[in-house]
Design a protein around this motif. Sequence first.
Motif, PDB file in Angstrom:
ATOM      1  N   GLN A 513       1.008  -0.820   0.029  1.00 44.06           N
ATOM      2  CA  GLN A 513      -0.181  -0.257  -0.207  1.00 44.06           C
ATOM      3  C   GLN A 513       0.804   1.280   0.096  1.00 44.06           C
ATOM      4  OE1 GLN A 513      -3.371  -0.452  -0.623  1.00 44.06           O
ATOM      5  NE2 GLN A 513      -3.129  -2.166  -0.249  1.00 44.06           N
ATOM      6  N   TYR A 514       2.296   1.262   0.641  1.00 41.43           N
ATOM      7  CA  TYR A 514       2.689   2.069   0.649  1.00 41.43           C
ATOM      8  C   TYR A 514       4.129   1.735   1.038  1.00 41.43           C
ATOM      9  CZ  TYR A 514       4.569   7.135  -0.058  1.00 41.43           C
ATOM     10  OH  TYR A 514       5.030   8.571  -0.392  1.00 41.43           O
ATOM     11  N   TRP A 515       5.299   2.147   0.978  1.00 43.79           N
ATOM     12  CA  TRP A 515       6.591   2.418   1.598  1.00 43.79           C
ATOM     13  C   TRP A 515       6.742   1.368   3.112  1.00 43.79           C
ATOM     14  CZ3 TRP A 515       8.821   2.967  -2.607  1.00 43.79           C
ATOM     15  CH2 TRP A 515       8.860   3.778  -3.447  1.00 43.79           C
ATOM     16  N   ASP A 516       6.090   1.749   4.092  1.00 48.07           N
ATOM     17  CA  ASP A 516       6.102   1.774   5.530  1.00 48.07           C
ATOM     18  C   ASP A 516       5.053   0.229   5.639  1.00 48.07           C
ATOM     19  OD1 ASP A 516       7.850   3.050   6.073  1.00 48.07           O
ATOM     20  OD2 ASP A 516       7.057   4.989   6.518  1.00 48.07           O
ATOM     21  N   ASP A 517       4.482   0.171   4.827  1.00 46.33           N
ATOM     22  CA  ASP A 517       3.533  -1.593   4.895  1.00 46.33           C
ATOM     23  C   ASP A 517       3.998  -2.040   5.068  1.00 46.33           C
ATOM     24  OD1 ASP A 517       1.440  -2.447   4.574  1.00 46.33           O
ATOM     25  OD2 ASP A 517       0.874  -2.961   2.420  1.00 46.33           O
ATOM     26  N   PRO A 518       4.112  -3.056   6.623  1.00 44.61           N
ATOM     27  CA  PRO A 518       4.371  -4.193   6.922  1.00 44.61           C
ATOM     28  C   PRO A 518       4.475  -4.765   6.697  1.00 44.61           C
ATOM     29  CG  PRO A 518       2.974  -3.374   8.540  1.00 44.61           C
ATOM     30  CD  PRO A 518       2.701  -2.735   7.486  1.00 44.61           C
ATOM     31  N   ASP A 519       5.345  -6.163   6.763  1.00 40.75           N
ATOM     32  CA  ASP A 519       5.343  -7.528   6.268  1.00 40.75           C
ATOM     33  C   ASP A 519       4.933  -8.033   7.697  1.00 40.75           C
ATOM     34  OD1 ASP A 519       5.943  -6.970   4.094  1.00 40.75           O
ATOM     35  OD2 ASP A 519       7.945  -7.340   3.566  1.00 40.75           O
ATOM     36  N   ASN A 520       3.931  -9.177   7.138  1.00 40.70           N
ATOM     37  CA  ASN A 520       4.008  -9.961   8.208  1.00 40.70           C
ATOM     38  C   ASN A 520       4.988 -11.398   8.111  1.00 40.70           C
ATOM     39  OD1 ASN A 520       2.710 -12.233   6.438  1.00 40.70           O
ATOM     40  ND2 ASN A 520       0.682 -11.670   5.812  1.00 40.70           N
ATOM     41  N   GLU A 521       4.386 -11.847   8.899  1.00 40.34           N
ATOM     42  CA  GLU A 521       6.074 -13.334   9.854  1.00 40.34           C
ATOM     43  C   GLU A 521       6.251 -13.788   8.064  1.00 40.34           C
ATOM     44  OE1 GLU A 521       6.716 -15.921  12.649  1.00 40.34           O
ATOM     45  OE2 GLU A 521       6.535 -13.882  14.011  1.00 40.34           O
ATOM     46  N   ASP A 522       4.522 -14.447   7.583  1.00 44.90           N
ATOM     47  CA  ASP A 522       4.914 -15.404   6.486  1.00 44.90           C
ATOM     48  C   ASP A 522       5.510 -14.831   4.998  1.00 44.90           C
ATOM     49  OD1 ASP A 522       4.312 -17.802   5.772  1.00 44.90           O
ATOM     50  OD2 ASP A 522       2.862 -16.677   4.321  1.00 44.90           O
ATOM     51  N   CYS A 527      10.156 -13.395   1.685  1.00 44.37           N
ATOM     52  CA  CYS A 527      11.560 -12.727   1.124  1.00 44.37           C
ATOM     53  C   CYS A 527      11.678 -11.255   2.133  1.00 44.37           C
ATOM     54  CB  CYS A 527      11.199 -11.979  -0.112  1.00 44.37           C
ATOM     55  SG  CYS A 527      12.012 -11.015  -1.037  1.00 44.37           S
ATOM     56  N   PRO A 528      13.055 -10.726   3.089  1.00 44.73           N
ATOM     57  CA  PRO A 528      12.578 -10.500   4.080  1.00 44.73           C
ATOM     58  C   PRO A 528      13.303  -9.083   3.166  1.00 44.73           C
ATOM     59  CG  PRO A 528      14.809 -11.488   3.247  1.00 44.73           C
ATOM     60  CD  PRO A 528      14.037 -11.848   2.712  1.00 44.73           C
ATOM     61  N   VAL A 529      13.492  -8.808   1.912  1.00 44.81           N
ATOM     62  CA  VAL A 529      13.388  -7.262   1.315  1.00 44.81           C
ATOM     63  C   VAL A 529      11.785  -6.691   1.504  1.00 44.81           C
ATOM     64  CG1 VAL A 529      14.586  -6.252  -0.092  1.00 44.81           C
ATOM     65  CG2 VAL A 529      15.622  -8.413   0.186  1.00 44.81           C
ATOM     66  N   ASN A 530      11.609  -5.367   1.867  1.00 44.50           N
ATOM     67  CA  ASN A 530      10.699  -4.552   0.813  1.00 44.50           C
ATOM     68  C   ASN A 530      10.461  -3.774   0.425  1.00 44.50           C
ATOM     69  OD1 ASN A 530      10.881  -3.582   3.427  1.00 44.50           O
ATOM     70  ND2 ASN A 530      10.754  -3.848   5.961  1.00 44.50           N
ATOM     71  N   ALA A 531       8.974  -3.253   1.210  1.00 40.09           N
ATOM     72  CA  ALA A 531       9.578  -1.530   0.648  1.00 40.09           C
ATOM     73  C   ALA A 531      10.136  -0.421   0.714  1.00 40.09           C
ATOM     74  CB  ALA A 531       7.816  -1.563  -0.070  1.00 40.09           C
ATOM     75  N   ARG A 532      10.145  -0.486   1.742  1.00 34.76           N
ATOM     76  CA  ARG A 532      10.854   0.191   2.558  1.00 34.76           C
ATOM     77  C   ARG A 532      12.976  -0.207   2.297  1.00 34.76           C
ATOM     78  NH1 ARG A 532      11.919   5.354   4.171  1.00 34.76           N
ATOM     79  NH2 ARG A 532       9.890   5.518   4.966  1.00 34.76           N
TER      80      ARG A 532
END
Length: 725
Positions: A513-522, A527-532
């Motif tokens: 949804q945006y840069w700081d949209d958090p990932d859940n554990e799954d 993939c440990p890389v996220n939008a931020r």
Amino acid sequence: MRVTKIQEHHTKHPVKVLDCFVDSGYVKTEHGSLPDVDNDFQSDKRQEVKEYIERRYNHDGKQRVFSAGTFTTLKAKAVIKDVARTMRISPSLVNYLTAIIEDDGADYTEIFKLAASNRKIAKFIHDYPQLFEDIRTLMFQPRSSSVHASALLVTPDDMDGEDVECFDFVPIKKVDDILVSENSGYDLDELGLLKNDCLATKELSKLHQTFDLINEHYGAGLTMEGVVESDLANERAYELLRQGCTQNVFQLSSRGMTKFLVEMQPTCIHDLIAANALFRPATLENGSTEAYVDRKKGLVAPTYLWGTYNALNDTFGLITYQEQVAQIAREVGGFSLGEGVKLVKFISKKKAEKIQAMREKFLKGAKENGCPIEDAIAIWQQIEACGSYLFNKSHATAYAVTSYIGAFLKAQYPTAFYTVALEWADDKELIPIMSEMEACSNAKVVSPDINKSAMSFYTDYETNQIFWSLSRIKMVGTKAVDWIINERNKNGEFTSINNFIERIFKYKLKKYQYWDDPDNEDEVQRCPVNARHVLNLILAGCFDKIENALSVVERYAIVEKAAETLGFEIKQKDFPDDLRNKHYFWSQQQIKVSGLGAIDYKRIYDNSAIKEQIRGRAAYTTLKDSLSEDKDGRKAAIAATIVEMEEKKFTSKKTGEQEVFCKVTLQQNNDMAELVIWPEEYRNARALLIGAKNKLIICMATVKYSDYVGHNNLQLTRNNFIEII
């Protein structure tokens, strides 16, 4: 007595040096006590040394190896707090008053001396007299026990023909599966047990890594021993030290030591040995450091009393080392070597009666050797005056040689040296290291590159470019970096920001949804890389090359592409329209997420509103140029980033009242300087400066030489021309 401090490096069997001490032992001669055996090992090898010693000496089921215990003592602040707690005195009041006691080692009398000049302490004593009666007998008593950081002891294999273990010599306890003596290291010395201080030294690990890089990329075949045996007189190495380029050089990189070396102008290893011995609180206080510099420069001629030339020739007639005292005692006073060592110990421990007995023996021996009585008395007075703070030359030599090797590697192989220096540096150390590197070498730190950068700093030894580490980018952790590098190694280099996102996120199920949209554990597991992470990598400059961004302002286009690929639109508040085309805005973003970035401060000054007010009064000056001697007393127009602000208080000699001034740490890319704002100016400027940390400042200042720091600093002018951006 202390045996030479041994620096272990690149040796197949470094711990064999201990075997001769334990198996053969030292013959107790006239000095009457065992020596300390100090060994410095690479910080990552110390555990191996400990394990070797245990394997070597704990044979046949016997326990001979144990660690020394140590005790913390009740110093001034701790004893006041502990006793106050039992009396239920308000902790906030106690903490406030103990903060006034600057010297935590102050004794009982010194606390009352402080009360004589400080009303708050005096009132506290008056209100709680029983507390100060109770602490009188508690001060400097043991408070808690722990394990000595380095001291290992090995007890003899047999005693009076019978097998013995460590338990037969001292009381032993177990702490976290480690055998520890109930006695402290000093007590164990008195009991006649040989203490081996196996120290873990980070510097040796750094040197080891630097040698490995040099040998791998330059085929130099260098070793620590080889440098010591073949080249202790490299002119370029000493020239760097004379210029104050001491960053990341063992024992020489502090501000005070750097100033001392610049004043001393070292030309040989003997100067570095003296520097290591002299630059300590006691010698700084009594003027020994200044005396050495004056004699080294020829401003004061060295003088040698009768029979002291041989001992003091290397230090221009100054008693600098413990060994010199022992030598003078032998050559002038007729002492044996063992008696000379005893003399050093008695003076260092201030045993007055034994010192006096030695004095009579010294004067008698000097007379028999033909020394004039007035010289003998003068020599003794010198020995007695300085003996309590003299340093061991063998110790200073080992440190000086290690310091020299660092300077040698910096001079001859700067790219490898600075690669390791940056990798080991704390965040606060990065800017000074990069600033020095830029000034004295052809090595250069460049922005991270998604196709070249790695977990640590990656260096191209052909171009001398050091690529910023991916793990130094804010919020990008080791798992994310490993994932990126594994994908790059497996499927080749990334070709664009879109290619990067598609390849890295191919296992993700979610839409951001945006840069700081958090990932859940799954999702993190997939993939440990996220939008931020993606945004911070862009802001740090990782995609400049593959996206052909020729200027930092073009990073906005890369951010737009990334947002589109991830499935959302950029919000106006994150990248305001009026800042999108500002060069400094994007450089600030890079500095914020990575600690690296270059701002064109001259351009900022030229476009500032305040420039017209300053025109004709001062010329634009860089922080680096402001440090030049010829700038002292001149006005300077400054544009820089405020990285730190600290209010300070002092009592005015004119009014007797407390005044407040401010120290501001300024940064221009890899250069830093201090701006001092005195009380009158600070009262007028304070409103502007509140909350200005990490913002840009444009101001007019006077360049002034500071005796305190040993170089120029900046002082805000009275007309307070200031603009904060």
